[in-house]
Design a protein around this motif. Structure first.
Motif, PDB file in Angstrom:
ATOM      1  N   VAL A 182       0.815  -1.092  -0.056  1.00 10.68           N
ATOM      2  CA  VAL A 182       0.009  -0.119   0.049  1.00 10.68           C
ATOM      3  C   VAL A 182       0.795   1.415  -0.148  1.00 10.68           C
ATOM      4  O   VAL A 182       0.468   2.249  -0.621  1.00 10.68           O
ATOM      5  CB  VAL A 182      -0.822  -0.094   1.322  1.00 10.68           C
ATOM      6  CG1 VAL A 182      -1.700   1.129   1.381  1.00 10.68           C
ATOM      7  CG2 VAL A 182      -1.915  -1.417   0.985  1.00 10.68           C
ATOM      8  N   ARG A 183       1.973   1.257   0.697  1.00 10.91           N
ATOM      9  CA  ARG A 183       2.689   2.224   0.820  1.00 10.91           C
ATOM     10  C   ARG A 183       3.442   2.628  -0.388  1.00 10.91           C
ATOM     11  O   ARG A 183       3.461   3.579  -0.750  1.00 10.91           O
ATOM     12  CB  ARG A 183       3.928   1.970   1.976  1.00 10.91           C
ATOM     13  CG  ARG A 183       4.639   3.283   2.467  1.00 10.91           C
ATOM     14  CD  ARG A 183       5.585   3.092   3.628  1.00 10.91           C
ATOM     15  NE  ARG A 183       6.250   1.743   3.475  1.00 10.91           N
ATOM     16  CZ  ARG A 183       5.932   0.783   4.227  1.00 10.91           C
ATOM     17  NH1 ARG A 183       4.939   0.791   5.076  1.00 10.91           N
ATOM     18  NH2 ARG A 183       6.602  -0.430   4.310  1.00 10.91           N
ATOM     19  N   LYS A 184       3.788   1.294  -1.030  1.00  9.84           N
ATOM     20  CA  LYS A 184       4.440   1.695  -2.361  1.00  9.84           C
ATOM     21  C   LYS A 184       3.539   2.138  -3.511  1.00  9.84           C
ATOM     22  O   LYS A 184       3.991   3.061  -4.210  1.00  9.84           O
ATOM     23  CB  LYS A 184       5.058   0.311  -2.814  1.00  9.84           C
ATOM     24  CG  LYS A 184       5.783   0.398  -4.194  1.00  9.84           C
ATOM     25  CD  LYS A 184       6.526  -1.097  -4.508  1.00  9.84           C
ATOM     26  CE  LYS A 184       7.429  -0.896  -5.685  1.00  9.84           C
ATOM     27  NZ  LYS A 184       7.776  -2.311  -5.906  1.00  9.84           N
ATOM     28  N   ALA A 185       2.177   1.672  -3.342  1.00 11.16           N
ATOM     29  CA  ALA A 185       1.301   1.990  -4.261  1.00 11.16           C
ATOM     30  C   ALA A 185       0.997   3.639  -3.932  1.00 11.16           C
ATOM     31  O   ALA A 185       0.793   4.450  -5.057  1.00 11.16           O
ATOM     32  CB  ALA A 185      -0.059   1.494  -4.219  1.00 11.16           C
ATOM     33  N   GLN A 186       1.170   4.039  -2.590  1.00 12.22           N
ATOM     34  CA  GLN A 186       0.899   5.515  -2.356  1.00 12.22           C
ATOM     35  C   GLN A 186       1.952   6.194  -2.837  1.00 12.22           C
ATOM     36  O   GLN A 186       1.741   7.658  -3.577  1.00 12.22           O
ATOM     37  CB  GLN A 186       0.589   5.801  -1.087  1.00 12.22           C
ATOM     38  CG  GLN A 186      -0.843   5.243  -0.338  1.00 12.22           C
ATOM     39  CD  GLN A 186      -0.869   5.294   1.001  1.00 12.22           C
ATOM     40  OE1 GLN A 186       0.203   5.592   1.948  1.00 12.22           O
ATOM     41  NE2 GLN A 186      -2.071   4.921   1.737  1.00 12.22           N
ATOM     42  N   GLU A 187       3.195   5.728  -2.758  1.00  9.74           N
ATOM     43  CA  GLU A 187       4.094   6.452  -3.267  1.00  9.74           C
ATOM     44  C   GLU A 187       4.285   6.803  -4.731  1.00  9.74           C
ATOM     45  O   GLU A 187       4.636   7.791  -5.251  1.00  9.74           O
ATOM     46  CB  GLU A 187       5.582   5.686  -2.757  1.00  9.74           C
ATOM     47  CG  GLU A 187       5.759   5.991  -1.291  1.00  9.74           C
ATOM     48  CD  GLU A 187       7.152   4.997  -0.813  1.00  9.74           C
ATOM     49  OE1 GLU A 187       7.514   4.539  -1.769  1.00  9.74           O
ATOM     50  OE2 GLU A 187       7.510   5.150   0.188  1.00  9.74           O
ATOM     51  N   GLU A 188       4.005   5.780  -5.372  1.00 15.13           N
ATOM     52  CA  GLU A 188       3.840   5.620  -6.802  1.00 15.13           C
ATOM     53  C   GLU A 188       2.574   6.600  -7.271  1.00 15.13           C
ATOM     54  O   GLU A 188       2.956   7.360  -8.153  1.00 15.13           O
ATOM     55  CB  GLU A 188       3.437   4.317  -7.436  1.00 15.13           C
ATOM     56  CG  GLU A 188       4.453   3.171  -7.346  1.00 15.13           C
ATOM     57  CD  GLU A 188       5.603   3.713  -8.109  1.00 15.13           C
ATOM     58  OE1 GLU A 188       5.350   4.184  -9.059  1.00 15.13           O
ATOM     59  OE2 GLU A 188       6.812   3.325  -7.924  1.00 15.13           O
ATOM     60  N   GLU A 189       1.424   6.846  -6.411  1.00 11.74           N
ATOM     61  CA  GLU A 189       0.345   7.643  -7.035  1.00 11.74           C
ATOM     62  C   GLU A 189       0.942   8.963  -6.691  1.00 11.74           C
ATOM     63  O   GLU A 189       0.696  10.072  -7.312  1.00 11.74           O
ATOM     64  CB  GLU A 189      -0.732   7.264  -6.203  1.00 11.74           C
ATOM     65  CG  GLU A 189      -1.924   8.383  -6.556  1.00 11.74           C
ATOM     66  CD  GLU A 189      -3.147   7.847  -5.765  1.00 11.74           C
ATOM     67  OE1 GLU A 189      -4.255   8.494  -5.858  1.00 11.74           O
ATOM     68  OE2 GLU A 189      -3.099   6.941  -4.974  1.00 11.74           O
ATOM     69  N   ALA A 190       1.558   9.280  -5.633  1.00  8.85           N
ATOM     70  CA  ALA A 190       2.207  10.500  -5.459  1.00  8.85           C
ATOM     71  C   ALA A 190       3.091  10.967  -6.331  1.00  8.85           C
ATOM     72  O   ALA A 190       3.276  12.394  -6.966  1.00  8.85           O
ATOM     73  CB  ALA A 190       2.850  10.829  -3.923  1.00  8.85           C
ATOM     74  N   LYS A 191       3.801  10.144  -6.793  1.00  8.32           N
ATOM     75  CA  LYS A 191       5.066  10.326  -7.959  1.00  8.32           C
ATOM     76  C   LYS A 191       4.248  10.834  -9.414  1.00  8.32           C
ATOM     77  O   LYS A 191       4.617  11.749 -10.016  1.00  8.32           O
ATOM     78  CB  LYS A 191       5.863   9.204  -8.200  1.00  8.32           C
ATOM     79  CG  LYS A 191       7.024   9.073  -7.137  1.00  8.32           C
ATOM     80  CD  LYS A 191       7.872   7.921  -7.690  1.00  8.32           C
ATOM     81  CE  LYS A 191       8.781   7.629  -6.365  1.00  8.32           C
ATOM     82  NZ  LYS A 191       9.567   6.375  -6.658  1.00  8.32           N
ATOM     83  N   ALA A 192       3.079  10.086  -9.466  1.00 10.67           N
ATOM     84  CA  ALA A 192       2.252  10.253 -10.531  1.00 10.67           C
ATOM     85  C   ALA A 192       1.515  11.410 -10.478  1.00 10.67           C
ATOM     86  O   ALA A 192       1.499  12.450 -11.472  1.00 10.67           O
ATOM     87  CB  ALA A 192       1.354   9.251 -10.943  1.00 10.67           C
ATOM     88  N   ASN A 193       1.015  11.877  -9.374  1.00  9.41           N
ATOM     89  CA  ASN A 193       0.577  13.137  -9.222  1.00  9.41           C
ATOM     90  C   ASN A 193       1.565  14.221  -9.431  1.00  9.41           C
ATOM     91  O   ASN A 193       1.255  15.528  -9.985  1.00  9.41           O
ATOM     92  CB  ASN A 193       0.026  13.330  -8.063  1.00  9.41           C
ATOM     93  CG  ASN A 193      -1.367  12.502  -7.750  1.00  9.41           C
ATOM     94  OD1 ASN A 193      -1.946  12.112  -8.790  1.00  9.41           O
ATOM     95  ND2 ASN A 193      -1.634  11.866  -6.435  1.00  9.41           N
ATOM     96  N   GLU A 194       2.604  14.096  -8.733  1.00  6.49           N
ATOM     97  CA  GLU A 194       3.779  15.050  -9.074  1.00  6.49           C
ATOM     98  C   GLU A 194       4.137  15.352 -10.566  1.00  6.49           C
ATOM     99  O   GLU A 194       4.231  16.463 -10.984  1.00  6.49           O
ATOM    100  CB  GLU A 194       5.028  14.547  -8.281  1.00  6.49           C
ATOM    101  CG  GLU A 194       4.921  14.772  -6.841  1.00  6.49           C
ATOM    102  CD  GLU A 194       6.119  14.294  -6.135  1.00  6.49           C
ATOM    103  OE1 GLU A 194       6.894  14.064  -6.750  1.00  6.49           O
ATOM    104  OE2 GLU A 194       6.064  14.169  -4.743  1.00  6.49           O
ATOM    105  N   ILE A 195       4.159  14.098 -11.144  1.00  8.24           N
ATOM    106  CA  ILE A 195       4.460  14.392 -12.733  1.00  8.24           C
ATOM    107  C   ILE A 195       3.344  14.967 -13.442  1.00  8.24           C
ATOM    108  O   ILE A 195       3.543  15.644 -14.121  1.00  8.24           O
ATOM    109  CB  ILE A 195       4.660  12.774 -13.108  1.00  8.24           C
ATOM    110  CG1 ILE A 195       6.080  12.238 -12.619  1.00  8.24           C
ATOM    111  CG2 ILE A 195       4.941  12.830 -14.690  1.00  8.24           C
ATOM    112  CD1 ILE A 195       6.191  10.475 -12.887  1.00  8.24           C
ATOM    113  N   ALA A 196       2.156  14.657 -13.040  1.00  4.33           N
ATOM    114  CA  ALA A 196       1.061  15.133 -13.804  1.00  4.33           C
ATOM    115  C   ALA A 196       0.884  16.617 -13.541  1.00  4.33           C
ATOM    116  O   ALA A 196       0.697  17.695 -14.287  1.00  4.33           O
ATOM    117  CB  ALA A 196      -0.260  14.526 -13.320  1.00  4.33           C
ATOM    118  N   PHE A 197       1.329  17.014 -12.169  1.00  2.00           N
ATOM    119  CA  PHE A 197       1.343  18.513 -11.758  1.00  2.00           C
ATOM    120  C   PHE A 197       2.538  19.141 -12.572  1.00  2.00           C
ATOM    121  O   PHE A 197       2.466  20.121 -13.065  1.00  2.00           O
ATOM    122  CB  PHE A 197       1.680  18.662 -10.139  1.00  2.00           C
ATOM    123  CG  PHE A 197       1.919  19.980  -9.860  1.00  2.00           C
ATOM    124  CD1 PHE A 197       0.531  20.842  -9.801  1.00  2.00           C
ATOM    125  CD2 PHE A 197       2.778  20.626  -9.217  1.00  2.00           C
ATOM    126  CE1 PHE A 197       0.662  22.258  -9.255  1.00  2.00           C
ATOM    127  CE2 PHE A 197       3.270  21.948  -8.936  1.00  2.00           C
ATOM    128  CZ  PHE A 197       1.828  22.738  -8.926  1.00  2.00           C
TER     129      PHE A 197
END
Length: 781
Positions: free
Chosen positions: A20-35
């Motif tokens: 879950v943590r890894k998934a959250q990290e990945e989503e955060a990275k994706a959000n950062e990239i999208a931002f």
């Protein structure tokens, strides 16, 4: 176990938390990239909008600058136009000023020029008047000198012309005297030329126009001139030289403007013949249409093995005639017509009577007549004379149909057209002044037409003879109607000028034809046509109950023979055989042998004269006894008798013997002619024929009637005869014929049956009413 399970559960939970943590990290990275991407896109859009606004501002500035420049340019152009208009107005003002100045100058110059021209014209008139006065005076002086000079020149010219005419007259008289003297001193051995004089001569003593050397020689030695000479001498006896000098005075050149009665009579005859031809053409055409309307549908339609082929030929011929319009024939149509006519000729050559009847019943004769008319009208193509000849030859029904339906008129018209084309009205001689040979004109179409007409006439003559013998009618046509149509046909042939054109052609031959086969064939066909006409007229006379042609000569055939000097046959034979003069006799070599076609023409010519004797003997004797013709005839007979003694030709020899007999029968003037001339004379050559002619009964029947005609009631000829043979032979011959005649009267059943008149029969050659007197005359006392 539980610990293991708990431991496993803890590990699983830890694992799940890690995931879950890894998934959250990945989503955060994706959000950062999208931002980040969104920021970059916004930055780019901002940059683009900034640049767009910058470009728009620049474009607006450029548009403003361009508009400003255009306004400045328009202002400049307007200023330029204003300046240009001002300059143009100034230029126009200067040009108008120059034009005004030039017009004023030209007006001044024109005024000055007019004044100068007036002054010059006045001076010119003065000079011209002075010059004219001087020229009038000069011309008057020159005219006076010229008139005086012309008078002197005219006097000299008249004197020179007079001397020239005197010299020409002297030369002409000398030439005429030499020519006349040659014939006066040449004796009987001279063979004059038949070439006409360039200028005719006239015997002022006898008022006889002389056209050639033959006529001159014959006239000088003739009875009429000799009697006129005796009257002029008033019984004085002159020497031979004085007689020659006396005759020379009367032979002069005939004047061109002299009135030629013979020429006027010939023109009147030709006009009459043309009118007669029109009437006959209309009458024959009307009777032909009447016959077609009455008997055309009644023609027999026999069966034949070649019926289909004949019908196809006629159908093709009609099709070709329908497709042909006016004008010349195209090459492919000519070839198709040749093939059709060739097929017709091959069918007719088989000689099957039923084929010829089918050809007639299918309208073949009508088609050939139409084709003849087309070829005559268009002047192109060869008339179908060969099929016509083959279709009529040997079949009397077709010949009678051709006569009664007037189809034969198309053949006569086509022949007349061809002869008119071949022989113009004024014919030139066929030898030049230098004696060079000129090729004789010939026409294969005219030759074939004459052969066709001869075939039809011969067949009709046989039909008339058989009809008269059987006294039967054919095709519903009585004999009198057939005889009338026959006389119309002969009259039409004479009226359209065919006989006159043949006479013109025959008289033009003044040289050998040994190398001219085409001319020989043309001559033979022409004589064959004339012989067929004679045979046809004789058959008409016999069918009409006469012994010869009608007494009034309604066909004008006999009269035409007489006025054309027997169609020029004697002139033809003289020019053909004696063009180089008669060769010497005696020890000289024999004459050169003639080629077969020359002998054929000579034989047909003599035979033609014999046929004319059967029509009218008096006419033949009168024509052959005329001056000029009699001399030519004597030379021809003498030469042919001499020729036949070296080269055997019995047919020619018998024809010559026969014509000599006809020539002298009961005619004392003509009897003198056969014993005159070079030795041996004609009479001496007849007496000197081989022994067979005095021993063989058949040859005796040929020779003896001629000897009787030559010597009967002529003591001089009988003396010449008795020097060679005894006159008792002739008396024995006459006595035998008298006995045969009496036997035929007493025993008519033993009379020999003949299909026609045997020309060698004694009664046909010597009048039967004089046999008794002739027997007494030739019986030795």
């Amino acid at each position: 176990m539980d610990e293991k399970l708990e431991r496993a559960e803890r590990k699983r939970l830890l694992q799940l938390q890690a995931v879950v943590r890894k998934a959250q990290e990945e989503e955060a990275k994706a959000n950062e990239i999208a931002f980040i991407n969104t920021l970059e896109a916004q930055n780019k859009r901002h940059d683009i909008m900034t640049r767009y606004q910058l470009v728009e501002s620049r474009l607006q500035e450029l548009l403003d600058m361009r508009q400003k420049k255009q306004e400045e340019k328009a202002a400049k152009e307007e200023a330029v136009q204003e300046r240009r208009k001002a300059l143009e107005a100034e230029r126009q003002a200067r040009v108008q000023e120059l034009i005004n100045k030039r017009e004023e100058q030209e007006a001044r110059i024109e005024q000055q020029k007019l004044e100068k021209d007036k002054a010059r014209e006045k001076a010119t008139r003065e000079r011209a008047r002075e010059r004219e006065q001087r020229m009038i005076a000069l011309n008057a002086a020159q005219q006076a000198n010229l008139e005086e000079l012309q008078k002197k020149i005219q006097m000299k010219h008249d004197e020179s012309s007079r001397r020239h005419l005197e010299q020409l007259e002297q030369r002409r008289e000398k030439a005429a005297d030499m020519s006349t003297l040659k014939h006066l001193t040449g004796g009987e051995d001279d063979t004059p030329q038949s070439v006409p004089y360039e200028q005719k001569k006239i015997c002022s003593l006898c008022t006889v126009v002389i056209a050639s050397e033959v006529h001159l020689w014959s006239h000088l030695k003739g009875k009429k001139h000799q009697e006129a000479m005796s009257e002029q001498m008033e019984g004085k006896m002159l020497s031979e030289e004085e007689m020659q000098t006396f005759s020379l005075k009367y032979i002069k050149d005939a004047l061109e403007e002299g009135h030629d009665t013979s020429a006027e009579q010939e023109k009147e005859r030709q006009r009459t013949l043309k009118k007669r031809a029109k009437k006959l053409r209309s009458r024959m055409a009307a009777r032909g249409r009447e016959y077609e309307s009455v008997h055309g549908a009644k023609l027999a339609n026999p069966d034949s093995t070649h019926r289909a082929k004949v019908q196809k030929v006629v159908k093709d011929l009609n099709k070709q005639l329908q497709n042909q319009g006016t004008g010349p024939w195209q090459q492919n149509k000519v070839q198709a017509l040749d093939r059709t006519l060739g097929e017709a000729s091959r069918v007719m050559e088989k000689g099957i009577a039923s084929d010829k009847q089918v050809f007639r019943s299918c309208g073949g004769m009508t088609s050939l007549s139409r084709l003849l008319f087309l070829t005559e009208t268009n002047g192109d193509g060869k008339p179908p004379v060969i099929p016509s000849k083959l279709a009529c030859g040997g079949l009397e029904e077709n010949c009678v149909y051709v006569l009664l339906s007037n189809k034969i008129a198309s053949v006569v018209d086509a022949l007349s057209h061809q002869l008119m084309t071949l022989l113009p009205e004024v014919s030139s001689p066929l030898t030049t002044s230098g004696g060079l040979r000129v090729q004789l004109p010939s026409d294969p179409v005219a030759t074939s037409l004459m052969q066709t007409l001869s075939t039809i006439l011969d067949c009709l003559a046989g039909h008339y003879t058989s009809r008269q013998a059987n006294k039967t009618a054919t095709s519903g046509t009585d004999l009198d109607s057939l005889i009338g149509r026959g006389y119309d046909l002969v009259s039409y042939v004479v009226s359209v000028g065919i006989v006159d054109k043949l006479s013109q052609y025959f008289k033009s031959v003044r040289g050998p034809i040994d190398q001219d086969l085409k001319a020989a064939e043309f001559l033979g066909s022409g004589m064959g046509l004339l012989a067929s006409m004679n045979k046809f007229v004789s058959s008409l006379g016999k069918s009409n109950g006469e012994k010869g042609p009608k007494k009034d000569d309604t066909t004008q055939l006999i009269h035409t023979y007489q006025v054309t000097e027997l169609v020029g046959i004697v002139s033809l034979l003289y020019g053909m055989l004696l063009h180089s003069g008669a060769p010497e006799r005696g020890p000289s070599p024999p004459p050169e042998a003639f080629p077969p076609h020359t002998l054929h023409v000579a034989t047909m010519g003599i035979r033609m004269l014999n046929n004319m004797a059967g029509l009218d003997l008096n006419m033949l004797q009168t024509a052959l006894g005329e001056e000029g013709i009699s001399l030519e005839f004597r030379h021809i007979a003498s030469y042919l008798l001499w020729y036949c003694t070296h080269w055997t030709n019995q047919d020619l020899l018998h024809e010559v013997i026969l014509i000599v007999g006809y020539f002298t029968a009961l005619n004392s003037d003509n009897q003198v002619i056969v014993q005159s001339g070079r030795t041996p004379t004609v009479l001496q050559q007849l007496c000197g024929l081989p022994f067979q002619y005095f021993s063989d009964p058949q040859l005796v029947a040929v020779l003896f009637p001629t000897l009787i005609s030559c010597c009967y009631q002529n003591e001089q000829n009988r003396k010449i005869l008795q020097q060679e043979i005894s006159s008792s032979l002739l008396a024995t011959f006459i006595e035998g014929r008298i006995q045969d005649s009496q036997q035929q009267i007493l025993l008519p059943s033993k009379r020999p049956k003949t299909s026609g008149v045997d020309i060698m029969v004694f009664s046909a050659r010597f009048p039967q009413h004089t046999w008794e007197d002739a027997l007494k005359y030739f019986t030795p006392s």
